[in-house]
Scaffold this active site. Structure first.
Site, PDB file in Angstrom:
ATOM      1  N   ARG A  71      -4.889  -6.779 -11.024  1.00 55.29           N
ATOM      2  CA  ARG A  71      -5.781  -7.479 -10.098  1.00 55.29           C
ATOM      3  C   ARG A  71      -7.113  -6.725 -10.082  1.00 55.29           C
ATOM      4  NH1 ARG A  71      -3.888  -6.905  -4.230  1.00 55.29           N
ATOM      5  NH2 ARG A  71      -2.399  -8.504  -4.813  1.00 55.29           N
ATOM      6  N   LYS A 116     -13.676  -5.909  -6.346  1.00 52.80           N
ATOM      7  CA  LYS A 116     -14.891  -5.075  -6.362  1.00 52.80           C
ATOM      8  C   LYS A 116     -14.610  -3.717  -5.739  1.00 52.80           C
ATOM      9  CE  LYS A 116     -18.248  -8.837  -6.385  1.00 52.80           C
ATOM     10  NZ  LYS A 116     -19.426  -9.452  -5.735  1.00 52.80           N
ATOM     11  N   GLY A 117     -13.789  -3.674  -4.701  1.00 50.33           N
ATOM     12  CA  GLY A 117     -13.490  -2.400  -4.020  1.00 50.33           C
ATOM     13  C   GLY A 117     -13.976  -2.440  -2.581  1.00 50.33           C
ATOM     14  N   ALA A 118     -13.128  -1.993  -1.650  1.00 47.62           N
ATOM     15  CA  ALA A 118     -13.419  -2.192  -0.225  1.00 47.62           C
ATOM     16  C   ALA A 118     -13.697  -0.907   0.553  1.00 47.62           C
ATOM     17  CB  ALA A 118     -12.239  -2.914   0.422  1.00 47.62           C
ATOM     18  N   THR A 123     -11.719 -12.228  -6.220  1.00 53.25           N
ATOM     19  CA  THR A 123     -13.083 -12.231  -5.685  1.00 53.25           C
ATOM     20  C   THR A 123     -13.371 -13.582  -5.040  1.00 53.25           C
ATOM     21  OG1 THR A 123     -15.427 -11.946  -6.238  1.00 53.25           O
ATOM     22  CG2 THR A 123     -14.065 -12.987  -7.917  1.00 53.25           C
ATOM     23  N   ASP A 159      -1.358  -2.286  -4.057  1.00 54.30           N
ATOM     24  CA  ASP A 159      -2.767  -2.295  -3.650  1.00 54.30           C
ATOM     25  C   ASP A 159      -3.402  -0.972  -4.049  1.00 54.30           C
ATOM     26  OD1 ASP A 159      -2.816  -4.791  -2.457  1.00 54.30           O
ATOM     27  OD2 ASP A 159      -2.491  -4.050  -0.432  1.00 54.30           O
ATOM     28  N   MET A 160      -4.734  -0.944  -4.164  1.00 52.06           N
ATOM     29  CA  MET A 160      -5.418   0.314  -4.465  1.00 52.06           C
ATOM     30  C   MET A 160      -6.220   0.735  -3.241  1.00 52.06           C
ATOM     31  SD  MET A 160      -5.579   2.635  -6.718  1.00 52.06           S
ATOM     32  CE  MET A 160      -5.290   2.112  -8.409  1.00 52.06           C
ATOM     33  N   LYS A 193       0.871  -1.190   0.000  1.00 54.43           N
ATOM     34  CA  LYS A 193       0.000   0.000   0.000  1.00 54.43           C
ATOM     35  C   LYS A 193       0.900   1.231   0.000  1.00 54.43           C
ATOM     36  CE  LYS A 193      -4.210  -1.576   2.213  1.00 54.43           C
ATOM     37  NZ  LYS A 193      -3.917  -2.992   1.932  1.00 54.43           N
ATOM     38  N   GLN A 251     -10.447  -1.256  -9.017  1.00 53.06           N
ATOM     39  CA  GLN A 251     -11.652  -1.537  -8.225  1.00 53.06           C
ATOM     40  C   GLN A 251     -12.892  -1.328  -9.104  1.00 53.06           C
ATOM     41  OE1 GLN A 251     -10.176   1.648  -6.004  1.00 53.06           O
ATOM     42  NE2 GLN A 251      -9.910   0.518  -4.096  1.00 53.06           N
ATOM     43  N   ARG A 302     -12.396  -4.879   9.110  1.00 48.37           N
ATOM     44  CA  ARG A 302     -12.977  -4.749   7.755  1.00 48.37           C
ATOM     45  C   ARG A 302     -13.481  -6.100   7.261  1.00 48.37           C
ATOM     46  NH1 ARG A 302      -8.849  -1.166   6.803  1.00 48.37           N
ATOM     47  NH2 ARG A 302      -7.581  -2.603   5.600  1.00 48.37           N
TER      48      ARG A 302
HETATM   49  P1  FDA Z   1     -18.697  -9.904  -2.124  1.00 47.74           P
HETATM   50  O1  FDA Z   1     -18.208  -9.388  -0.817  1.00 47.74           O
HETATM   51  O2  FDA Z   1     -19.697  -9.102  -2.898  1.00 47.74           O
HETATM   52  O3  FDA Z   1     -19.262 -11.352  -1.897  1.00 47.74           O
HETATM   53  C1  FDA Z   1     -19.875 -12.031  -2.965  1.00 47.74           C
HETATM   54  C2  FDA Z   1     -20.093 -13.486  -2.606  1.00 47.74           C
HETATM   55  O4  FDA Z   1     -18.830 -14.107  -2.340  1.00 47.74           O
HETATM   56  C3  FDA Z   1     -20.911 -13.709  -1.355  1.00 47.74           C
HETATM   57  O5  FDA Z   1     -22.279 -13.598  -1.625  1.00 47.74           O
HETATM   58  C4  FDA Z   1     -20.482 -15.117  -0.993  1.00 47.74           C
HETATM   59  O6  FDA Z   1     -21.096 -16.047  -1.835  1.00 47.74           O
HETATM   60  C5  FDA Z   1     -19.003 -15.094  -1.326  1.00 47.74           C
HETATM   61  N1  FDA Z   1     -18.232 -14.708  -0.128  1.00 47.74           N
HETATM   62  C6  FDA Z   1     -17.709 -13.492   0.152  1.00 47.74           C
HETATM   63  N2  FDA Z   1     -17.076 -13.518   1.343  1.00 47.74           N
HETATM   64  C7  FDA Z   1     -17.220 -14.757   1.833  1.00 47.74           C
HETATM   65  C8  FDA Z   1     -16.801 -15.410   3.030  1.00 47.74           C
HETATM   66  N3  FDA Z   1     -16.128 -14.776   3.999  1.00 47.74           N
HETATM   67  N4  FDA Z   1     -17.128 -16.709   3.192  1.00 47.74           N
HETATM   68  C9  FDA Z   1     -17.828 -17.363   2.244  1.00 47.74           C
HETATM   69  N5  FDA Z   1     -18.268 -16.799   1.102  1.00 47.74           N
HETATM   70  C10 FDA Z   1     -17.968 -15.514   0.886  1.00 47.74           C
HETATM   71  N6  FDA Z   1      -9.997  -3.976  -2.176  1.00 47.74           N
HETATM   72  C11 FDA Z   1      -9.503  -2.735  -2.433  1.00 47.74           C
HETATM   73  O7  FDA Z   1     -10.244  -1.756  -2.363  1.00 47.74           O
HETATM   74  N7  FDA Z   1      -8.187  -2.588  -2.763  1.00 47.74           N
HETATM   75  C12 FDA Z   1      -7.337  -3.631  -2.891  1.00 47.74           C
HETATM   76  O8  FDA Z   1      -6.163  -3.441  -3.200  1.00 47.74           O
HETATM   77  C13 FDA Z   1      -7.849  -4.940  -2.651  1.00 47.74           C
HETATM   78  N8  FDA Z   1      -7.048  -6.058  -2.771  1.00 47.74           N
HETATM   79  C14 FDA Z   1      -7.639  -7.302  -2.699  1.00 47.74           C
HETATM   80  C15 FDA Z   1      -6.883  -8.438  -2.990  1.00 47.74           C
HETATM   81  C16 FDA Z   1      -7.478  -9.682  -3.024  1.00 47.74           C
HETATM   82  C17 FDA Z   1      -6.664 -10.885  -3.378  1.00 47.74           C
HETATM   83  C18 FDA Z   1      -8.869  -9.825  -2.743  1.00 47.74           C
HETATM   84  C19 FDA Z   1      -9.552 -11.150  -2.801  1.00 47.74           C
HETATM   85  C20 FDA Z   1      -9.617  -8.714  -2.422  1.00 47.74           C
HETATM   86  C21 FDA Z   1      -9.015  -7.452  -2.376  1.00 47.74           C
HETATM   87  N9  FDA Z   1      -9.753  -6.324  -2.050  1.00 47.74           N
HETATM   88  C22 FDA Z   1      -9.206  -5.076  -2.277  1.00 47.74           C
HETATM   89  C23 FDA Z   1     -11.084  -6.461  -1.373  1.00 47.74           C
HETATM   90  C24 FDA Z   1     -12.230  -6.442  -2.364  1.00 47.74           C
HETATM   91  O9  FDA Z   1     -12.360  -5.158  -2.932  1.00 47.74           O
HETATM   92  C25 FDA Z   1     -13.555  -6.810  -1.674  1.00 47.74           C
HETATM   93  O10 FDA Z   1     -13.830  -5.913  -0.636  1.00 47.74           O
HETATM   94  C26 FDA Z   1     -13.594  -8.218  -1.108  1.00 47.74           C
HETATM   95  O11 FDA Z   1     -12.866  -9.117  -1.902  1.00 47.74           O
HETATM   96  C27 FDA Z   1     -15.036  -8.723  -1.037  1.00 47.74           C
HETATM   97  O12 FDA Z   1     -15.614  -8.760  -2.332  1.00 47.74           O
HETATM   98  P2  FDA Z   1     -15.969 -10.108  -3.142  1.00 47.74           P
HETATM   99  O13 FDA Z   1     -15.553  -9.891  -4.574  1.00 47.74           O
HETATM  100  O14 FDA Z   1     -15.347 -11.271  -2.512  1.00 47.74           O
HETATM  101  O15 FDA Z   1     -17.530 -10.193  -3.179  1.00 47.74           O
END
Ligand code: FDA
Length: 309
Positions: A185, A188-190, A227, A135-136, A98, A164, A289
């Protein structure tokens, strides 16, 4: 629904004190964080490599306004990279960084210091035989982070970036970065972002994620599909097949401790699977988070807290 109250609770000093008194090895912390030292991170990378999963290691800590703190973070990455190389794991593990943790937010000198620090980490990664992904963070840093990426790629073209999908601008950024040699990478965005820059509705975010995936999979770069969402993974697999991609030219990524069975399934099916492994003493914000994203973990978390007393 529980996300906002939980994040507000996370800012309470009393809650923080109570939670950080928990040992990092306690159930809920150990589930999402590899440990506090580089040795813990290397051990996690080794365990992942044993069942065919790769890692990207993240030294926890963000947003520093202290140059010494930024320097300490750089040193932590240099130590980690040395240990990875010594352990023979550099082929299986890279690092995620970061920019705010290595000086981006320092008044006036932020850009210069963070680019120079990032360059030092990229050089150490190359010497170790691995790569860096930036990272973003929140949308106010996107331009700056992409400018730094551009600068770093002149000497270290293997450096990756995160985009993101929830930001309105990202489909265009994907087009700009879908070129040969580029590693992107897509997540979705956090962060909590305002309406004028980001989609708010989760279905809109999902649709944007698919549009971005289409651009990256059709392009010449190396897409990293980050994801846990089973629908997004199925769509990514279909797009990869449509564009004649093979496991060596794209990968899936998930966070440490989340959907571990699915991580193993993807790796066993021959896909390239990489796990984002956070470690370090600053694990509190990261843990909160992750809990806010998945409130069903709350009972487990409260039980861990009570058992501390
Ligand atoms: P979402 O949270 O919408 O979940 C969709 C579905 O996934 C759920 O309905 C469920 O089915 C399944 N699921 C999700 N979490 C689960 C759990 N704990 N257990 C079981 N099933 C689950 N963000 C950012 O802003 N900057 C960054 O640099 C990064 N870097 C990053 C790296 C990597 C490797 C990952 C995986 C993620 C990030 N993120 C990130 C975080 C990202 O933006 C996001 O907040 C999380 O990955 C959650 O989004 P999902 O795509 O998993 O889907």
């Amino acid at each position: 629904m529980l996300r906002q109250p939980l994040l507000v609770l996370a800012r309470s000093e009393r809650v923080k004190e109570l939670v950080t008194r928990m040992p990092v090895s306690s159930g809920i912390v150990a589930r999402y964080v590899a440990g506090e030292s580089a040795a813990h991170a290397v051990a996690a990378a080794r365990r992942l490599a044993e069942d065919g999963r790769n890692a990207t290691l993240d030294f926890l800590g963000e947003d520093t306004l202290d140059e010494k703190q930024a320097e300490a973070t750089v040193t932590a990455y240099l130590t980690l990279l040395e240990q990875l190389a010594e352990a023979g794991l550099a082929r299986h593990a890279e690092v995620s960084v970061k920019l705010s943790a290595i000086g981006q937010a320092l008044p006036e000198v932020g850009r210069k210091v963070s680019v120079e620090n990032a360059r030092r980490i990229c050089r150490a990664a190359r010497n170790a035989g691995t790569t860096v992904t930036l990272d973003m963070e929140d949308h106010t840093t996107t331009d700056e982070t992409l400018a730094t990426l551009h600068e770093l790629r002149k000497d270290f073209p293997e450096t990756g970036a995160v985009l993101q999908a929830y930001l309105h601008r990202t489909e265009a950024d994907c087009r700009a970065l879908a070129h040969e040699g580029s590693r992107v990478r897509l997540c979705k965005g956090a962060y909590r972002e305002p309406e004028d820059v980001a989609f708010q509705d989760r279905h809109e975010v999902d649709k944007a994620y698919v549009r971005c995936l289409k651009v990256l999979m059709a392009g010449q770069g190396y897409p990293m599909v980050a994801t846990h969402d089973p629908r997004m993974i199925r769509i990514a697999e279909a797009l990869a097949t449509r564009h004649g991609r093979t496991p060596g030219d794209h990968e899936y990524q998930m966070l440490y401790g989340i959907r571990t069975d699915e991580q193993k399934r993807l790796a066993a099916a021959g896909h390239t699977m990489r796990v984002y492994v956070p470690y370090g003493q600053e694990w509190y914000g990261y843990l909160m988070r992750r809990l806010a994203e998945r409130p069903s973990n709350l009972t487990f978390f409260l039980r861990s807290l009570v058992s501390q007393k």
